[in-house]
Design an enzyme around this catalytic site. Structure first.
Site, PDB file in Angstrom:
ATOM      1  NE  ARG A   1       6.354  -3.319   2.303  1.00  0.00           N
ATOM      2  CZ  ARG A   1       6.739  -3.060   1.061  1.00  0.00           C
ATOM      3  NH1 ARG A   1       6.640  -1.842   0.591  1.00  0.00           N
ATOM      4  NH2 ARG A   1       7.211  -4.016   0.281  1.00  0.00           N
TER       5      ARG A   1
ATOM      6  CE1 TYR B   1      11.701  -7.639   7.804  1.00  0.00           C
ATOM      7  CE2 TYR B   1      11.725  -9.585   6.412  1.00  0.00           C
ATOM      8  CZ  TYR B   1      11.331  -8.281   6.639  1.00  0.00           C
ATOM      9  OH  TYR B   1      10.571  -7.615   5.720  1.00  0.00           O
TER      10      TYR B   1
ATOM     11  CD  GLN C   1      -4.774   5.511  -6.065  1.00  0.00           C
ATOM     12  OE1 GLN C   1      -5.641   5.734  -6.894  1.00  0.00           O
ATOM     13  NE2 GLN C   1      -4.220   4.320  -5.927  1.00  0.00           N
TER      14      GLN C   1
END
Length: 396
Positions: free
Chosen positions: A104, A213, A31
């Site tokens: 990501r 991390y 989208q």
């Protein structure tokens, strides 16, 4: 055979690559106008890396990843080390693949680039889906502009607010879990002596915890801080809070935590939601994947990895039988028990990380301390059922 995949996140992109691997034509409907993963890290454990290896993207991702040396459990305020488990090369030797910390955006980019190379034009951004339809021989996704795109199957990989799930099952809303998460990414060279250790480090506290991390070969520090509260319930990756709010939530905590918060340029926060487990993932030629069917709290770092596993299992099931509904039933049968078990473990970890009373802390942290020193292999073995699993194996 053609699959229509609703959602261009990590689960949807990985499912597209898995289906392409098994000979399917794919079309991914996303989208947003442009893929953009807000700055945050993601943990890809060996069970997920095995799928990425089978898809041929392991090498590209490895260049952008960081392999932690160990997992650590610390007290959030003092920084005292409670326990540790060996990772690094020991993780690969034990489970057959490394454990990676990845940005990501890097993972999404690697998957999208691989899909464009193998199936040019398969990813369609700016394509908002409103629902689905099907008949005996086909299935299609209905788009907001009034058009539809058709194939042999529709896969809803559109997250916890899935429109595919909503049409298939119910109109209920996700449930707020009473937790709000902060996240930030900071260059390591801004942290000096207060840099987080080269580990997957869980900092435990009363009603809250943090995870630190490293990313991108160790050049970035990633921070996630989870706080129990009920006065703010916005579930959005792009919502920002302030440095002052984040520092107030972790006041009195170890300088490693407060330094990351202080040095971050942006402090994103989102309320953590989940859904009750469902007994139905499919409707004829339409099925669900990832958070759309088994949303879970991030306290096992397995949400994205479970979606990655889903993609391989559904693709293989569809390649092994001509009857789509039977294939989807096989996919569900293989995935529901495993994802339910991971979900339960993730929910349980919230209590472990957020102990408030002294007796509860002693009962929880004492065994971790003893096991890491007297029986480290037994501590490692608790995660074998997760990290050692290989959905790409023929026996899986």
């Amino acid at each position: 055979m053609k699959a229509i995949i609703v959602g261009g996140g990590i689960g949807g992109l990985c499912a597209a690559l898995c289906l392409d691997h098994f000979g399917w034509q794919v079309e991914v409907l996303e989208q947003t106008e442009k893929l953009s993963e807000v700055g945050a890290g993601i943990q890809v454990s060996p069970n997920g890396v095995k799928v990425l290896r089978a898809l041929g993207v392991e090498t590209a991702l490895e260049k952008r990843a960081f392999a932690p040396e160990e997992a650590q459990f610390r007290i959030g305020t003092s920084g005292r080390l409670i326990g540790r488990t060996r990772w690094g090369t020991a993780m690969e030797q034990r489970h057959g693949a490394p454990y990676w910390h990845v940005h990501r955006a890097d993972l999404a980019e690697v998957l999208a680039d691989a899909l464009e190379t193998r199936s040019p034009g398969a990813l369609r951004t700016g394509s908002a889906v409103t629902g689905y339809g099907q008949d005996e021989g086909s299935a299609w996704a209905n788009l907001a502009d009034g058009s539809r795109t058709q194939g042999d199957i529709v896969i809803g990989a559109d997250g916890i607010k899935s429109v595919i799930r909503q049409q298939m099952l119910d109109h209920s809303k996700p449930r707020f879990t009473g937790n709000v998460a902060w996240r930030a990414v900071v260059p390591m060279d801004q942290l000096s002596e207060q840099a987080p250790p080269p580990a997957a480090c869980i900092w435990m506290g009363e009603g809250k915890h943090a995870v630190t991390y490293r990313l991108r070969g160790g050049t970035l520090a990633n921070f996630v801080g989870v706080v129990e509260r009920d006065d703010w319930q916005v579930e959005s990756w792009g919502e920002r809070g302030t440095k002052e709010q984040a520092l107030a939530d972790f006041a009195g905590w170890h300088p490693v935590i407060t330094r990351i918060i202080d040095q971050a340029d942006a402090h994103y926060r989102w309320a953590l939601f989940d859904r009750e487990p469902i007994n139905q993932w499919s409707d004829g030629r339409v099925t669900l994947l990832g958070d759309a069917c088994h949303a879970m709290l991030p306290f096992m770092a397995q949400g994205a990895v479970m979606a990655i596993e889903d993609g391989w299992v559904v693709a293989r099931a569809l390649s092994e039988a001509a009857n789509v509904p039977d294939s989807l039933a096989r996919y569900e049968a293989q995935r529901r028990p495993r994802t339910a078990r991971v979900r339960r473990r993730a929910t349980g970890n919230m209590g472990i990380f957020h102990r408030r009373s002294a007796p509860a802390k002693l009962a929880t942290y004492g065994p971790i301390w003893l096991a890491s020193r007297l029986a480290p292999r037994a501590l490692d073995a608790q995660f074998d059922w997760i990290y050692g699993h290989d959905v790409t194996a023929r026996t899986a």
